[in-house]
Design an enzyme around this catalytic site. Sequence first.
Site, PDB file in Angstrom:
ATOM      1  CG  ASP A   1       4.183  13.904  10.425  1.00  0.00           C
ATOM      2  OD1 ASP A   1       4.682  14.331  11.486  1.00  0.00           O
ATOM      3  OD2 ASP A   1       4.767  13.143   9.631  1.00  0.00           O
TER       4      ASP A   1
ATOM      5  CE1 TYR B   1      10.287 -18.388   3.127  1.00  0.00           C
ATOM      6  CE2 TYR B   1      10.027 -16.763   4.873  1.00  0.00           C
ATOM      7  CZ  TYR B   1      10.517 -17.121   3.632  1.00  0.00           C
ATOM      8  OH  TYR B   1      11.236 -16.229   2.894  1.00  0.00           O
TER       9      TYR B   1
ATOM     10  CD  GLU C   1       2.660  10.005  11.503  1.00  0.00           C
ATOM     11  OE1 GLU C   1       2.022  11.050  11.728  1.00  0.00           O
ATOM     12  OE2 GLU C   1       3.136   9.731  10.397  1.00  0.00           O
TER      13      GLU C   1
END
Lengths: 363, 506
Positions: free
Chosen positions: A250, A105, A198
């Site tokens: 995981d 921006y 995680e």
Amino acid sequence: MVKKYKGIMIEKKKEILTSLENLGAKIYGQMDNGFFPWIEMPSRSTENIYYDPQIRQFILGDKRVRRSARNIRHVKPFTQLVWTAYFSHELTSQRKTSTLRDVYYSAQAYEMKFKDQQESNSIITDLETVLGFSREDFNIFPEERSAVFGDLTIEYTVPGYEGKTLNLTSHPDGVMIGPALTSSELVKTTADKVIAIEKGGLFTRFIEENVHKRFNAILVLTAGQAPRATRQFIKRLNSELKLPVYIFTDGDPWGMHIATVIISGSANAAHLRELTTPDAKWGGVWATDIINYKLPTDPLEEVDIKRLHELQRDPRYKDPLWQREIKTFLRIKKKCELESFSRYGLAYVVNEYLPRRLSELKG
Amino acid sequence: MAQTFEEISAADFFYRNRDIAGFTNPSRAIFAAVRELVENALDAAESLRMPPDVYIRLLFEGEAGKEAQIYRLRVEDNGIGVPPRHIPSAFAQVFFGSKYKLKQARGTFGLGGKMAILYGQITTHQPVSIVSSTGRARIYMYRLMIDIQRNRPLILDRKVLINKEGWRGTVVEFSLEGNYLRAMPKILEYFKQTALVNPYANLTFVDPKGRLYKFTRVTEKMPDLPEETLPHPYGVDVELLQRLIQVTPYRNMFEFIKNSFHRVGETTAHKFLEFSNIRPSKNPKKLSHEEIVRLMHMLKQYEEFLPPNAGCLSPLGEELLKVGIMKELKPEFVAVCQRRPATYAGHPFITEVAIAYGGEVPKKGDFIVCRFANRIPLLYDEASDVSVRVIKSMNWRRYKVTPDMPIAIFVHICSTKIPYKTVGKEFIADRPEVKKEILNGIREVARKLRRFLTRREHVDRERKRMGIFSKYLPKIARFSTELAGEEKPPDIRKLIRSVKKFGEEV
């Protein structure tokens, strides 16, 4: 503990400002002498990315590309690059920070339009490549935030907080790893290891179960793929405080890769150093855990299997542990999440699995 | 057809077969009536070399059923006028007309205008009123009806006025059944295209709602008048031969052949009679029907007649065609091409082709095709027309042209005999000779369009390139000046100037 990071930081800031100014001076000189300005930088194309087993991360090869303002296709990105350098210089010298979104921006205030966020991100990566510093060094941070919790006292260096200290157990949700934290001095700790996790759910469980106390650990939430600031912070914990790092994700190829990026870095950041922690270890969930602990699972999907085959050939996965786990995943065709230990009760993962795994990895 | 004429009158014949003249239904009929009268008006002025001023008014008179209304049509021109003694026949007798000669004119056989009047009479039972003057001392006013059975004019009323102002021209006014609302798009398109091929004409149209449409001339220049010619031997048929024999003053075949055909002189006449084994002294008036048929076949078989010349044609000319297109469509680019005269079956013809790009040419997802025959716009049955087939068969990508571009293609064929495929005269048949001329003409203008598009693309690209450099180089200068901590920015005018030299290089 000696406050050394601040000194390094000040030196580094100086170095960064100088290199930005030199870039400006070079381009100015070229134009002043009547030449179209140009710059050269290592190529980031995939053919020029190599794995360096010595430093255990990806690096860029010798191939270089030249960007010239004389080329109609280069003149716009060239201008964007010069503007980004100018903007980074403003940020760094005024000790302000900005996000990638912000940069996108801010450009519009200078009538420098980026087509989209991706274009501005890639120009920032160009600047990193040209100068060999990471965007965080120019005070540009990504939006994504992760967190840290544990007995570590830090001392701020950001304007308005200089000299203030904070113990990272002071907030039970953890402390956000943002620009203020990553630029802090690491003053004092009783911890003897770092555990990176995680997922937010397990991070909170670990805090509730006093893992930081029971295992003398600093807990880091990576919130999925660890942001660069987090990777850099983990590296500092490892190299400045000499703490071993264990990563829990995981039990699937994507979790493995979260660990690998912390350990060996990503191809995207091959032009950068100081982001990797080569001695960090992946603690699980392993494919063999699925068998040994009889964990509830989901079947591997097509994409998972494809990804596993890719990882099998990846130089970052040549370690026997990785290879064994990949083969096991492919054999059992199953995956599981960190939360799956909850089938044995909420505290099982902390009481049983974690101590066993940590001692295994130590030994 | 010749035999039919012997049994019923020509007026009766066309009364029974009005479909073939284009008066199929109320909307086609009103279109055809306007068109026929406007073409006659234009011809009347052109034959005097006067830029035409034509005024057309349609008034609503009442309902005439579900799909039809009664309208009053008035057409005024500033043309040559009709001599008073010819007025009744010229407007109320079929097959009587001034165009019954061989030269290019809009109408043929002088049928269309009378067909419209006849149609008006049978649908409304009203007489036609004619006012005409040749510009002399008097103006003649007639109210006429057609005696359909006998093909004779009935004079209901006749007035003679003093022509104080020296007015010259003709006014035709009559009532007819029609459906204007339905025909409106075609009628307006007809006026627009007529204005396009007659840029030297003023057309004023007031429609039944009182709306005024004005098409103003942009030039006084007019195409050259066609010369009258005799028919070419290759182009005759039995009917024409019979008529030629009827009117010829000559009493032997040699004089008849020598004086009745285009480009036939003494030598050719001799050789032909020898070739066809006809006695030169034979009286043409005594030929039997079988002999006339044989004569026609021999005329076609004899290979040494000279080809017709095009003096009898009046093409618009490249300049006028261009002016007309510029006037009506204001395109960014226009290319025109007039082909050299060619012949088919003994009829000379000239093809004129133009292509226009941009401006007010609408984007329709396909090319706009405007077809003209002897300066008459053809608006119906476009898909069957040879021009459309030729255009569709071309590979337009070769010319950098895609159907989504605003492109209009104009094809004008002028001939003493336009190869219409039907009596309705709305589309032109696939004559190989005609097709070839159209194709070559379109190819030529398409090549010019390609050159224009290529050059414009080049200029656009160059302008864009310059735009990019002059936008970004100053910014590079500004930010590098700030970064380097310099006082004043480097001089980049030289760099921007030099960009031009690089041309296409990237």
